[in-house]
Every structure is written in structure tokens, then in C-alpha cells.
Scaffold this motif. Structure first.
Motif, short mmCIF file in Angstrom:
data_model
loop_
_atom_site.label_atom_id
_atom_site.label_comp_id
_atom_site.label_asym_id
_atom_site.label_seq_id
_atom_site.Cartn_x
_atom_site.Cartn_y
_atom_site.Cartn_z
N GLN A 109 -11.65 -7.81 2.42
CA GLN A 109 -10.95 -6.72 3.06
C GLN A 109 -10.43 -7.11 4.44
O GLN A 109 -9.49 -6.49 4.96
CB GLN A 109 -11.85 -5.48 3.18
N SER A 148 -0.30 2.91 2.13
CA SER A 148 -0.79 2.00 1.09
C SER A 148 -2.07 1.29 1.53
O SER A 148 -2.93 0.99 0.71
CB SER A 148 0.28 0.97 0.72
N ALA A 205 -4.88 3.68 0.91
CA ALA A 205 -5.14 3.76 -0.53
C ALA A 205 -5.90 2.52 -1.01
O ALA A 205 -6.84 2.62 -1.81
CB ALA A 205 -3.83 3.91 -1.30
N PHE A 206 -5.48 1.35 -0.50
CA PHE A 206 -6.16 0.12 -0.88
C PHE A 206 -7.64 0.17 -0.46
O PHE A 206 -8.53 -0.16 -1.25
CB PHE A 206 -5.48 -1.09 -0.22
N ALA A 244 -9.41 2.79 0.15
CA ALA A 244 -10.13 3.82 -0.62
C ALA A 244 -10.57 3.27 -1.97
O ALA A 244 -11.66 3.58 -2.46
CB ALA A 244 -9.25 5.05 -0.79
N ASP A 245 -9.71 2.45 -2.57
CA ASP A 245 -10.03 1.87 -3.88
C ASP A 245 -10.96 0.67 -3.79
O ASP A 245 -11.82 0.47 -4.65
CB ASP A 245 -8.74 1.44 -4.59
N TYR A 246 -10.77 -0.19 -2.77
CA TYR A 246 -11.46 -1.48 -2.73
C TYR A 246 -12.27 -1.72 -1.46
O TYR A 246 -12.69 -2.84 -1.19
CB TYR A 246 -10.44 -2.63 -2.87
N THR A 268 -15.62 -3.26 -2.32
CA THR A 268 -15.66 -4.16 -3.46
C THR A 268 -16.07 -5.56 -3.01
O THR A 268 -15.57 -6.06 -2.00
CB THR A 268 -14.28 -4.21 -4.14
#
Length: 160
Positions: free
Chosen positions: A73, A90, A93-94, A96-98, A101
Motif C-alpha cells: 500500500q 480512486s 476506493a483502492f 477501502a478494498d485493499y 491486504t
């Protein structure tokens, strides 16, 4: 994405702790001394306060940089090019998703080990060849840094 400064400081202690064990006569200390041309007199002749103090400062720099090696990240954050608050939607959003991870001790250890094998070993190997050092010397030192970076990477990446 915030830096975990406590993780950085804890990881900065790893080179000293691993070095104490790795370069101990029980493990590789005697072999390293022989291959490095080091003697007990040379070791005792150094200013240990300065050596350990500067080593700790350098370890903090290394630990700080380890974030960029082991946390994916950080690459996304680097691409924003501005304050996170001013980033495009974006990016949010990235994250929030990853956002978390691959933020595990194992993943950090993997990237730390890769840095040791694919970055440190070639550097020590090239220097060692030109300095006419043995492969034993090269592998002792590269092995130490590979293990050290593996542990540092685990701490920095996994300590969310």
C-alpha cells in the motif's frame, strides 16, 4: 496510511539482537573473525558506544525504509503525489478494498527475505569478490542480513 513508529523502533533493534547471536562464537563468530581478518584485539580497540549508537541510528533508517519494501500500500500512497485528503476518489476506493491486504507477519517476512537474497547478497557478493573475500565471508554476512531483514519485514508489515 500511517506509519507505525513503534514497529519501526522495535524492528530497529533486530540487527543488534540477531547480530549478537549470529556473530557469537557459538554460531558464526569464529568463522567470521577468521574470514574477515578480525582479531580480539581489533574488536576490543573500537569505541563501542559510538559503534552501537551509530548502528542504532542506521538501523532506524533501515527499519523506516523497510516499510516501502514490505507494504504494498505504500506504493499506492506514493503514487498519489499529494496529501491523502486531496487524492482522487480512486485512491480511497483502492484503500477501502485493499487497505490491509497482505499485511501479515508472513508476507513481511517473505519480502524481507527477498530483499536479503536479491539485493543484499548481490551487493555483498560483488564487494567481496573485489575485496578478495571468501564465499564463506560473503555468505556469513549476507545470511545475517537476510535473516535480519526477514524479521524486520515481519515486524513492520505484520504489526498493523
Amino acid at each position: 496510511m500511517e506509519f507505525n513508529f513503534l514497529a519501526v523502533l522495535v524492528a530497529a533493534l533486530v540487527p543488534t539482537i540477531v547480530g549478537f547471536l549470529w556473530y557469537n562464537p557459538i554460531l558464526f563468530g569464529n568463522a567470521w573473525m577468521k574470514e574477515a581478518g578480525m582479531t580480539e584485539e581489533k574488536i576490543k580497540g573500537g569505541n563501542m558506544v559510538v559503534i552501537f549508537g551509530v548502528s542504532l541510528l542506521l538501523a532506524i533508517l533501515l527499519s523506516f525504509f523497510t516499510h516501502f519494501l514490505v507494504i504494498h500500500q505504500m506504493g499506492a500512497l506514493g503514487m498519489v503525489g499529494t496529501e491523502v485528503e486531496n487524492a482522487l476518489p480512486s485512491y480511497g476506493a483502492f484503500m477501502a478494498d485493499y487497505g490491509n491486504t497482505h499485511r501479515t507477519f508472513g508476507h513481511g517476512a517473505l519480502h524481507g527475505a527477498m530483499a536479503g537474497i536479491f539485493f543484499v547478497l548481490p551487493l555483498f557478493g560483488m564487494n567481496g569478490l573485489f575485496e578478495r573475500k571468501s564465499w564463506k565471508y560473503i555468505f556469513i554476512n549476507a545470511g545475517y542480513w537476510t535473516l535480519t531483514l526477514t524479521i524486520m519485514g515481519a515486524i513492520v508489515c505484520g504489526w498493523v
